[in-house]
Enzyme design. Structure first.
Site, short mmCIF file in Angstrom:
data_model
loop_
_atom_site.label_atom_id
_atom_site.label_comp_id
_atom_site.label_asym_id
_atom_site.label_seq_id
_atom_site.Cartn_x
_atom_site.Cartn_y
_atom_site.Cartn_z
N ARG A 261 0.85 -1.19 0.00
CA ARG A 261 0.00 0.00 0.00
C ARG A 261 0.88 1.23 0.00
O ARG A 261 1.80 1.35 0.80
CB ARG A 261 -0.92 0.01 1.22
CG ARG A 261 -1.91 -1.15 1.22
CD ARG A 261 -2.87 -1.09 2.38
NE ARG A 261 -3.67 -2.31 2.43
CZ ARG A 261 -4.54 -2.59 3.40
NH1 ARG A 261 -4.72 -1.75 4.40
NH2 ARG A 261 -5.24 -3.72 3.38
N ARG A 276 2.52 1.06 10.35
CA ARG A 276 1.99 1.39 9.01
C ARG A 276 3.14 1.34 8.00
O ARG A 276 3.94 2.25 7.90
CB ARG A 276 1.34 2.78 9.03
CG ARG A 276 0.47 3.08 7.81
CD ARG A 276 -0.21 4.44 7.96
NE ARG A 276 -1.11 4.47 9.08
CZ ARG A 276 -2.39 4.11 9.03
NH1 ARG A 276 -2.92 3.68 7.90
NH2 ARG A 276 -3.15 4.17 10.10
N GLU A 348 -6.12 -0.74 15.94
CA GLU A 348 -6.74 -1.68 15.01
C GLU A 348 -5.75 -2.75 14.56
O GLU A 348 -4.61 -2.45 14.19
CB GLU A 348 -7.25 -0.93 13.78
CG GLU A 348 -7.87 -1.83 12.72
CD GLU A 348 -7.97 -1.18 11.36
OE1 GLU A 348 -8.00 -1.93 10.37
OE2 GLU A 348 -8.00 0.07 11.29
N SER A 351 -9.99 -5.72 10.45
CA SER A 351 -11.33 -5.27 10.06
C SER A 351 -12.02 -6.44 9.39
O SER A 351 -11.44 -7.08 8.49
CB SER A 351 -11.26 -4.09 9.10
OG SER A 351 -10.96 -2.89 9.77
N ARG A 390 1.30 -6.10 12.64
CA ARG A 390 0.68 -5.46 13.80
C ARG A 390 0.57 -6.45 14.96
O ARG A 390 0.66 -6.05 16.12
CB ARG A 390 -0.68 -4.89 13.43
CG ARG A 390 -0.56 -3.73 12.45
CD ARG A 390 -1.84 -2.93 12.33
NE ARG A 390 -1.65 -1.80 11.43
CZ ARG A 390 -2.47 -0.76 11.34
NH1 ARG A 390 -3.55 -0.71 12.09
NH2 ARG A 390 -2.21 0.22 10.50
#
Length: 425
Positions: A261, A276, A348, A351, A390
């Site tokens: 990403r 990130r 987070e 999801s 993460r």
């Protein structure tokens, strides 16, 4: 992608649902485009019928010696032959405009999704595990990690910001987490392992909703392909342009892949550490479900993701996202947030979303139930089970000691070759 027939029949409900997402009303524009398209189709069909009718009448008129009538009919046919291609071109353009407009509109939220404009409107549903009481001040992973093999400097030197090299036992712990997650999801929760392509075409990213709206967040190759931002893209597109046997549903897929990403929409966020990254690994879960069972499948996927955190002994909370904080393609999303003692916050880590038939319409993915002639769109679901990087961060921060060592969770022992603790170099 939305059903224009539903919008025609329910314009007020459609606009009200968009308003819950903070989006402007769209029904009037869409209906106007659709009406124009339908009018052109009707005019085209009438012109084609008249052309065929007049062509037949020319011979009859000539047979009767009525040359004036024949000439008039030939002139009419000639005019129609010029007019019809223009109408067909206009219909293609209006249809393309309608498809483009529909493709840019986010999914509609479920009725039980809470209202809210951003993350402050999310609702906490559950907490699991008690955060550990440290007898020292816990540190963030970015402070502990370098001495354990989390090499931020080498990653940046090789590739630039948001890249990290993992070395030695740290690399092995990262690998162990991914292997454990994949084994757990395939062995316990019924997901079939897939090793999917990492490079995909435009159509695949369009199918899952990353294109055209989020092109800037993707990495584009020189030959026109895209690096996957998540294995959701490859796994969901396994059923694109297919008619599935309804009796075979649900289909459950899992993959452990690198993900890429550009994070163009996240400038300035989490620039420090491993949270990130431009390149990361993730175990992705995808389900292809019967519409009547997609809510139950959503709960199954949620439980599968939560079970990984519980097996690792990582405290977390479950959040139901509000309408304004959901992703573009989701109609309902649960976020799992893991406790990070170094930050003193939940962050987070997964999801889990139900997209309904939103992606299926974009991919033209259908199923046929036994005894039925008609087909229906499947429902698609996706979720992280989990993001490996993460999770590594969470293990480092939750299993640290005062000297900077990190204990390896017991469940990972079979994957660690006898290593039970990461020690500072």
């Amino acid at each position: 992608m939305h059903d224009i027939r539903f919008i025609r029949e329910n314009p007020e409900a459609f606009d009200a649902a968009l308003a819950r997402r903070g989006a402007a009303a769209q029904s009037a524009t869409l209906i106007a485009l659709d009406e124009r398209r339908r009018a052109i189709v009707t005019e085209t069909q009438a012109g084609q019928a008249r052309r065929n009718e007049a062509s037949k009448a020319i011979g009859a008129a000539k047979g009767k010696g009525d040359h004036a009538a024949a000439d008039a009919l030939m002139a009419e046919v000639a005019e129609l032959k010029q007019r019809l291609p223009a109408l067909e071109a206009e219909e293609r353009q209006v249809s393309a405009d309608l498809d483009t407009a529909l493709a840019a509109i986010p999914n509609l939220p479920d009725a039980d999704v809470p209202d809210g404009a951003d993350e402050t409107g999310n609702v906490e549903l559950k907490r699991w595990g008690e955060p550990r009481n440290f007898d020292f001040t816990p540190r963030e992973h970015a402070d502990i990690g370098p001495a354990l093999g989390m090499d931020f400097e080498a990653g940046a030197m090789i590739s630039g910001a948001r890249f990290t090299a993992l070395r030695g036992p740290m690399a092995r712990l990262h690998r162990a987490l991914g292997q454990f997650m994949l084994d757990h999801q395939t062995g316990t929760h019924g997901y079939g392992e897939v090793a999917p392509p990492l490079l995909v075409r435009d159509e695949a990213l369009f199918g899952t909703g990353q294109l055209p709206k989020f092109a800037e967040d993707q990495f584009h190759t020189t030959d026109g392909r895209w690096l996957i931002p998540t294995a959701e893209v490859s796994l969901t597109n396994l059923v694109r342009e297919q008619i599935l046997d309804g009796a075979a549903l649900p289909l459950r897929f899992a993959a452990l892949t690198p993900c890429f990403r550009s994070e163009a929409g996240s400038a300035g966020r989490d620039t420090r550490g491993f949270i990130r990254q431009h390149q990361f690994e993730k175990v992705e879960l995808v389900a292809i479900a019967h519409p009547d069972h997609s809510e139950a499948e959503h709960e199954h996927m949620l439980a599968a993701a939560e079970s990984v955190l519980e097996a690792l002994g990582l405290p977390y909370r479950r959040m139901l996202l509000c309408a304004g904080d959901m992703g573009f393609g989701a109609r309902k999303t649960y976020d799992l947030e893991v406790w990070l003692p170094g930050q003193g916050a939940y962050r987070e880590i997964s999801s889990i979303s139900n997209t309904g038939d939103f992606q299926a319409r974009r991919m033209n993915s259908r199923f046929r139930a036994e005894g039925e002639k008609a087909t229906r769109f499947v429902h698609t679901l996706n979720g992280s089970g989990l993001a490996v990087g993460r999770t590594l961060v969470a293990v480092i921060e939750n299993y640290q000691d005062a000297h900077g060592s990190v204990a390896v969770p017991d469940v990972l022992a079979p994957y660690m070759g006898g290593i039970t603790r990461l020690e500072p170099r």
